[in-house]
Write a protein that holds these residues in place. Structure first.
Motif, PDB file in Angstrom:
ATOM      1  N   LEU A  14      11.160  -0.736   1.053  1.00  0.00           N
ATOM      2  CA  LEU A  14       9.958  -1.559   1.001  1.00  0.00           C
ATOM      3  C   LEU A  14       8.740  -0.883   1.633  1.00  0.00           C
ATOM      4  O   LEU A  14       7.618  -0.996   1.130  1.00  0.00           O
ATOM      5  N   LYS A  15       8.957  -0.204   2.764  1.00  0.00           N
ATOM      6  CA  LYS A  15       7.848   0.415   3.496  1.00  0.00           C
ATOM      7  C   LYS A  15       7.917   1.920   3.365  1.00  0.00           C
ATOM      8  O   LYS A  15       9.000   2.494   3.489  1.00  0.00           O
ATOM      9  N   PRO A  16       6.788   2.569   3.130  1.00  0.00           N
ATOM     10  CA  PRO A  16       5.441   2.004   2.972  1.00  0.00           C
ATOM     11  C   PRO A  16       5.057   1.732   1.516  1.00  0.00           C
ATOM     12  O   PRO A  16       3.888   1.518   1.220  1.00  0.00           O
ATOM     13  N   ALA A  17       6.057   1.766   0.618  1.00  0.00           N
ATOM     14  CA  ALA A  17       5.757   1.677  -0.810  1.00  0.00           C
ATOM     15  C   ALA A  17       5.032   0.390  -1.177  1.00  0.00           C
ATOM     16  O   ALA A  17       4.149   0.384  -2.043  1.00  0.00           O
ATOM     17  N   THR A  18       5.397  -0.734  -0.523  1.00  0.00           N
ATOM     18  CA  THR A  18       4.769  -2.022  -0.860  1.00  0.00           C
ATOM     19  C   THR A  18       3.264  -1.973  -0.615  1.00  0.00           C
ATOM     20  O   THR A  18       2.468  -2.394  -1.467  1.00  0.00           O
ATOM     21  N   GLU A  19       2.865  -1.468   0.556  1.00  0.00           N
ATOM     22  CA  GLU A  19       1.447  -1.406   0.881  1.00  0.00           C
ATOM     23  C   GLU A  19       0.697  -0.465  -0.068  1.00  0.00           C
ATOM     24  O   GLU A  19      -0.422  -0.762  -0.502  1.00  0.00           O
ATOM     25  N   ILE A  20       1.324   0.658  -0.396  1.00  0.00           N
ATOM     26  CA  ILE A  20       0.680   1.605  -1.312  1.00  0.00           C
ATOM     27  C   ILE A  20       0.511   0.978  -2.688  1.00  0.00           C
ATOM     28  O   ILE A  20      -0.552   1.080  -3.318  1.00  0.00           O
ATOM     29  N   LEU A  21       1.569   0.303  -3.159  1.00  0.00           N
ATOM     30  CA  LEU A  21       1.516  -0.326  -4.482  1.00  0.00           C
ATOM     31  C   LEU A  21       0.442  -1.404  -4.530  1.00  0.00           C
ATOM     32  O   LEU A  21      -0.336  -1.483  -5.497  1.00  0.00           O
ATOM     33  N   ILE A  22       0.363  -2.251  -3.502  1.00  0.00           N
ATOM     34  CA  ILE A  22      -0.649  -3.306  -3.465  1.00  0.00           C
ATOM     35  C   ILE A  22      -2.051  -2.701  -3.495  1.00  0.00           C
ATOM     36  O   ILE A  22      -2.939  -3.175  -4.207  1.00  0.00           O
ATOM     37  N   ALA A  23      -2.260  -1.639  -2.721  1.00  0.00           N
ATOM     38  CA  ALA A  23      -3.580  -1.001  -2.692  1.00  0.00           C
ATOM     39  C   ALA A  23      -3.940  -0.430  -4.059  1.00  0.00           C
ATOM     40  O   ALA A  23      -5.074  -0.601  -4.533  1.00  0.00           O
ATOM     41  N   GLU A  24      -2.982   0.228  -4.714  1.00  0.00           N
ATOM     42  CA  GLU A  24      -3.269   0.821  -6.026  1.00  0.00           C
ATOM     43  C   GLU A  24      -3.493  -0.250  -7.085  1.00  0.00           C
ATOM     44  O   GLU A  24      -4.402  -0.134  -7.921  1.00  0.00           O
ATOM     45  N   LEU A  25      -2.669  -1.305  -7.062  1.00  0.00           N
ATOM     46  CA  LEU A  25      -2.836  -2.379  -8.038  1.00  0.00           C
ATOM     47  C   LEU A  25      -4.157  -3.117  -7.814  1.00  0.00           C
ATOM     48  O   LEU A  25      -4.832  -3.512  -8.764  1.00  0.00           O
TER      49      LEU A  25
END
Length: 278
Positions: A14-25
């Motif tokens: 989940l971390k840090p992929a979730t934050e990166i994905l939210i920022a990119e989306l």
């Protein structure tokens, strides 16, 4: 009003992929995000969606993370049930509860009832949680307050419950505007006025407190407007960006006569407080 498309992402780890994905989306145009134990659901208006948008999301092709997803169309009529299944109450610093109408009445100083529909701002996301916490460290009594990018209206409602004199809550998204109006009534906050629009509405206004939980790029563009309407010694509350963005945001603020006071940090997200010295 448009229907929405929901993309359900399952993410490992989940971390840090979730934050990166939210920022990119978010940069691509997705409007709202709901994190879960397995990943995140992202929402975008059907009329704004293009399947090629996902081709530019770098993290989806990264070998560091395993991300799979499904999508569905969300009809307006399904939104309340969707949130009733997923929205748990939160308590911030033992002083403020953010809950849905169907949750039990809490024993905290501030009780905020939110039915979020498609809007961002239930307190679950780090930025909203920190903004609530940062606000409760300051006084709002008898102040004129601006809440930019109000989402559900949760921050405006807290300002009202902290005895602000008046609050203008502004959002560019029609869902958010209508949701804020509903939540104003739900919380009996007649001193909040909601407006559909952006920073162009701010001519000839004056506030002692300005709150803006919006993504970094919009903040950087609109900061001169916020400063223009913020009284001397007024406070500016900012969030919607990461720890690594602080130098750029701080540099812009200081160029406008804003002095850094402090910041809170949670999972790389930050909320910053500035005071207007001009």
């Amino acid at each position: 009003m448009s229907n929405y498309i929901a993309y359900h992402f399952t993410i490992k780890p989940l971390k840090p992929a979730t934050e990166i994905l939210i920022a990119e989306l978010g940069a691509a145009g997705f409007e709202s995000f709901v994190e879960s134990e397995t990943g995140v659901t992202a929402y975008i208006q059907e009329g704004d969606f293009d399947e090629t948008m996902l081709e530019d999301i770098f993290v989806l092709s990264s070998n560091e993370f395993e991300i799979i997803y499904t999508s569905e169309k969300i009809e307006q009529v399904n939104w309340n049930a969707e949130w009733e299944r997923n929205f748990d109450p939160i308590v911030v610093n033992r002083k403020c509860t953010v809950r849905a109408p169907f949750h039990d009445i809490p024993n905290t100083e501030f009780d905020i009832i939110i039915e979020p529909k498609m809007s961002f701002g239930t307190g679950h996301h780090e930025t909203t949680h920190m903004m609530l916490a940062l606000m409760m460290e300051q006084s709002f009594e008898n102040d004129h307050v601006l809440d930019m990018g109000c989402g559900t209206g949760v921050l405006a409602i807290l300002a009202s419950k902290m005895k602000a004199k008046s609050i203008d809550a502004i959002d560019i998204d029609e869902w958010c505007y209508e949701n804020t109006v509903e939540n104003i009534g739900r919380n009996n906050c007649p001193n909040i006025k909601a407006f559909l629009g952006d920073a162009s509405l701010l001519d000839n206004q004056s506030y002692q407190r300005v709150i803006a939980n919006i993504n970094r790029n919009i903040l950087l563009v609109d900061l001169p407007k916020y400063t223009q309407v913020l009284d001397k010694d007024g406070l500016l509350f900012l969030s919607g960006f990461y720890h690594d963005d602080i130098p750029e945001v701080r540099k812009k603020c200081e160029s406008l006569g804003l002095e850094f006071v402090k910041n809170l940090e949670k999972n790389e997200w930050v909320a910053c407080l500035f005071i207007n010295k001009t």
